[in-house]
Design an enzyme around this catalytic site. Structure first.
Site, short mmCIF file in Angstrom:
data_model
loop_
_atom_site.label_atom_id
_atom_site.label_comp_id
_atom_site.label_asym_id
_atom_site.label_seq_id
_atom_site.Cartn_x
_atom_site.Cartn_y
_atom_site.Cartn_z
CG MET A 146 -13.46 -9.00 -5.00
SD MET A 146 -13.14 -8.43 -3.13
CE MET A 146 -11.55 -8.87 -2.73
CB SER A 147 -17.33 -6.21 -6.50
OG SER A 147 -16.49 -5.10 -6.89
N GLY A 191 -11.38 -0.82 -7.66
CA GLY A 191 -12.50 -0.04 -8.35
C GLY A 191 -12.05 0.31 -9.62
CG HIS A 251 -1.82 -1.28 1.27
ND1 HIS A 251 -1.59 -2.42 2.03
CD2 HIS A 251 -3.00 -1.44 0.86
CE1 HIS A 251 -2.18 -3.20 2.01
NE2 HIS A 251 -3.25 -2.62 1.19
CG HIS A 308 -8.68 1.25 -2.29
ND1 HIS A 308 -8.07 1.46 -1.21
CD2 HIS A 308 -9.67 2.43 -2.43
CE1 HIS A 308 -8.66 2.54 -0.20
NE2 HIS A 308 -9.77 3.00 -1.15
#
Length: 206
Positions: free
Chosen positions: A176-177, A156, A102, A122
């Site tokens: 991911m999503s 995102g 990160h 992210h």
């Protein structure tokens, strides 16, 4: 370019097997990230994925080095709370070792410790990190231009964001999503691959 898909910890075994076995030919790596499952549950799930036709080398297991080694999969993805990269490398030389970072300093340390590749994020706002400010492109660009191992962006990333990622030196994206929650995961996985290639980014295989 490599496309990594990461499980979201929200699916039943049957759902995961159905989704992952349908998309594996359209993605480069599958990260089994199931924080609430026991080692035995993850083992049984990954066994089903392998029996469903997914090549073991395409599977990475988050954190659980023991399960990854026992099943002979491609590697393990380590988080900040996991065993150290160098320790895993020394004890399990047959595994590739991804490291989630990160910051620039974490990226440098992971490379020095022998990580195979980095997941950085992210990058953009994402529902999985609600309330946390995205890290944006600047540090990602710095890391990608100074780190010699592949840098994978996460967080995102939608297909239309690939244009913005063009040319900064990253070797792939992780989703991911965007894929796991899609009505048609296969169609979306193909869209990610197509949009990235259309942007003219370099291909890279781990």
């Amino acid at each position: 370019m490599t496309l990594h898909v990461i499980t979201d910890g929200k699916r039943s075994d049957d759902e995961l097997v159905s989704i992952l076995c349908s998309i594996y030919t359209y993605v480069d790596l599958i990260h089994v990230r199931e924080k609430n499952r026991s080692a035995q549950e993850i083992y049984q799930l990954v066994e089903r994925l392998i029996h469903g036709g997914i090549p073991p080398k395409k599977i990475f297991i988050n954190d659980r080095v023991d399960v990854a080694h026992t099943l002979g999969v491609g590697g393990v993805q380590l988080a900040y709370h996991s065993l150290g990269v160098s320790d895993v490398r020394r004890s399990f030389p047959g595994l590739q070792v991804g490291k989630s970072v990160h910051s620039y300093q974490e990226a440098v340390e992971a490379e020095q410790d022998g990580a195979s590749f980095l997941l950085y994020g992210h990058v953009y706002s994402t529902k999985s990190k609600e309330g946390l400010k995205p890290r944006g492109m600047e540090e990602l660009s710095t890391i990608a231009s100074t780190i010699s191992i592949p840098v994978i962006a996460i967080g995102g990333i939608t297909p239309d964001k690939t244009a913005e990622l063009k040319g900064i030196g990253i070797k792939g994206i992780a989703v991911m999503s965007g894929i796991m929650s899609a009505k048609d995961p296969v169609e979306v996985a193909i869209t990610y691959q197509t949009s990235w290639r259309q942007e003219g980014l370099d291909g890279h295989k781990l």
